[in-house]
Every structure is written in C-alpha cells, then in structure tokens.
Write a protein that holds these residues in place. Structure first.
Motif, PDB file in Angstrom:
ATOM      1  N   GLU A  65       0.833  -1.208   0.000  1.00 27.56           N
ATOM      2  CA  GLU A  65       0.000   0.000   0.000  1.00 27.56           C
ATOM      3  C   GLU A  65       0.866   1.255   0.000  1.00 27.56           C
ATOM      4  O   GLU A  65       0.562   2.225  -0.713  1.00 27.56           O
ATOM      5  N   ARG A  66       1.950   1.246   0.804  1.00 27.21           N
ATOM      6  CA  ARG A  66       2.842   2.410   0.824  1.00 27.21           C
ATOM      7  C   ARG A  66       3.499   2.611  -0.536  1.00 27.21           C
ATOM      8  O   ARG A  66       3.631   3.746  -1.013  1.00 27.21           O
TER       9      ARG A  66
ATOM     10  N   ASP B  70       0.939   4.027  -2.842  1.00 26.78           N
ATOM     11  CA  ASP B  70       0.705   5.438  -2.510  1.00 26.78           C
ATOM     12  C   ASP B  70       1.845   6.313  -3.026  1.00 26.78           C
ATOM     13  O   ASP B  70       1.604   7.415  -3.553  1.00 26.78           O
ATOM     14  N   ARG B  71       3.098   5.836  -2.842  1.00 24.65           N
ATOM     15  CA  ARG B  71       4.246   6.604  -3.315  1.00 24.65           C
ATOM     16  C   ARG B  71       4.215   6.756  -4.835  1.00 24.65           C
ATOM     17  O   ARG B  71       4.446   7.844  -5.365  1.00 24.65           O
TER      18      ARG B  71
ATOM     19  N   ALA C 103       1.628   6.575  -6.792  1.00 28.65           N
ATOM     20  CA  ALA C 103       0.516   7.450  -7.180  1.00 28.65           C
ATOM     21  C   ALA C 103       0.888   8.915  -6.952  1.00 28.65           C
ATOM     22  O   ALA C 103       0.576   9.784  -7.788  1.00 28.65           O
ATOM     23  N   LEU C 104       1.544   9.209  -5.824  1.00 33.57           N
ATOM     24  CA  LEU C 104       1.965  10.580  -5.544  1.00 33.57           C
ATOM     25  C   LEU C 104       2.968  11.053  -6.580  1.00 33.57           C
ATOM     26  O   LEU C 104       2.884  12.193  -7.073  1.00 33.57           O
TER      27      LEU C 104
ATOM     28  N   ASP D 132      -2.139  16.648  -1.258  1.00 32.63           N
ATOM     29  CA  ASP D 132      -0.719  16.315  -1.126  1.00 32.63           C
ATOM     30  C   ASP D 132       0.077  17.516  -0.632  1.00 32.63           C
ATOM     31  O   ASP D 132       1.272  17.410  -0.382  1.00 32.63           O
TER      32      ASP D 132
ATOM     33  N   GLN E  88      10.477  10.490  -2.074  1.00 30.69           N
ATOM     34  CA  GLN E  88       9.745   9.217  -2.172  1.00 30.69           C
ATOM     35  C   GLN E  88      10.686   8.051  -2.427  1.00 30.69           C
ATOM     36  O   GLN E  88      10.453   6.935  -1.961  1.00 30.69           O
TER      37      GLN E  88
END
Length: 233
Positions: A72-73, A76-77, A79-80, A137, A230
C-alpha cells in the motif's frame, strides 16, 4: 527340627503371601503413575506444539500484514509521484503554449482568437485537473477568482496542515496562477489588437512570461524534492 522347619516354612509362607499381596497392590499403582506421567508429558508436548503453531501463525499474519502495508505504501508513493509529475508536465505544457503564441505574434504572424481560446481551454483544463489532484498532497493552487476570494493566500495551507500535511511538504503555487493569468491577458490583448504587436506589448508580455518561468521554477524545485523524497523512504 521338624517343628523349627515347620516354623520357618510358615514364616516363609507368610512373607511370600505378604510380598505377593504387596506386589499385587504396588504393581498397578506404579503402572498407573507411569501412565499418568506419560499422559502429562504428552499433554505438555501437545501444548508446546500448539504454542509453536500459534506463534508461527501469528508470525505469518504479521508478515502478511507488513507485506500488505508495504504494498500500500509503495502504491501510494507511486501514485503521488505520478500526480507530481503530472503537475510538472501540465505547467510545462501551459508555459510552452503561451511562449509559442507569443513567439508567433512577435514574428508578425496572425493568430486567430478562436484557435487560441480552444487550445488554451485544453491546457487550462489539464492544469486545473493536475492541481486538483495534488491539493491534499500539500500543493495549493488557486486557479479560480472565486476560490481566491474565499480562501485568501495562506489560509488553504493552514487547512492542509490540519489535514495532516507537514509544513515542509506544503507550497502555495498561487503566484504561478497569477502570473499565468497575467500573461494570458496580455497575449489575448495582443491577438485582439491585430498584428504586428507593438514593441511595448511584446516586452511586457516577455516580462510576464519570465514571471511565469520564475514561479514555475520554484514549483518544479518543490516537486523534484518531493519526488526524490519518495525514493529515499
């Protein structure tokens, strides 16, 4: 002698009977105790195995939980990073579009207002969408006059802080929006004024585009820093 022998025989019989009776009692007792001990040992072994199985199951669950959290992390990274890259790309497209139109006008060529507005709508929509996606963000971009009125400069950054965005991850890109709108107004005025554009208009538009470059450069530095962070995490 016969009486003494008979006495010894009687004593021996009594002793034998006593020992035999004792064996009959003690033997089952010893066997019972041994069996009880074996059952207790077996119970201990079973409990130990159950504890070991429970520990292994818990370790497996923890590993699964950690792996899922890591996935998940990572998602998320990624996607960011995609959202940040989209901000950089959309602002570059916007800037290049305005620079291209200004160069065309500066060279004495005519630009149809309808064509300018149609292409502007495309890059403008792309830019607004990119900034809308990164709002939570930590990037605040007031691209609408009504929004700027309702959320004065800085107030949205405070709101982002209350939403869990750290101070060093927040940036107000409203200056870029202002510089873009100013450059658009100048270019649109030049298009409506006919060609060739005046030298004063050309220089004023160039200064406006330089302000766009400066504001975007500041944003790009921020975006690059966030992307680099990231990869470190």
């Amino acid at each position: 002698m016969s009486d003494q022998a008979a006495l010894y025989g009687l004593i021996g019989a009594i002793a034998g009977a006593t020992l035999g009776g004792g064996a009959a009692v003690i033997g089952p007792l010893v066997l019972h105790r041994r069996q009880a001990g074996e059952r207790a040992e077996q119970s201990v072994r079973i409990e130990q195995r159950e504890r070991e199985l429970a520990e292994r199951e818990e370790e497996w669950r923890q590993r699964q939980f950690q792996q899922e959290a890591n996935r998940e992390r990572k998602a998320d990274r990624e996607a960011l990073i995609r959202r940040l890259i989209n901000v950089r790309a959309s602002t570059r497209s916007y800037q290049e579009f305005l620079t291209k139109i200004h160069r065309t006008l500066s060279e004495g060529a005519q630009v149809r207002l309808e064509d300018f507005e149609a292409e502007l709508a495309v890059v403008h929509t792309s830019l607004n969408s990119a900034f809308d996606e990164v709002l939570l963000d930590g990037i605040w971009f007031a691209h609408a006059g009504a929004v700027r009125f309702l959320n004065p400069r800085g107030s949205m950054l405070t709101a982002l802080g209350s939403n869990g965005v750290p101070q060093d991850q927040r940036i107000d890109a409203t200056a870029l929006g202002h510089s873009l709108m100013h450059a658009i107004d100048l270019i649109e005025s030049s298009i409506k004024g006919g060609h060739p554009i005046s030298e004063d208009s050309r220089r004023e538009t160039e200064r406006a585009l330089e302000a766009v470059t400066a504001a975007r450069d500041e944003l790009v530095v921020y975006v690059k820093g966030r992307i680099d962070a990231q990869w470190v995490e």
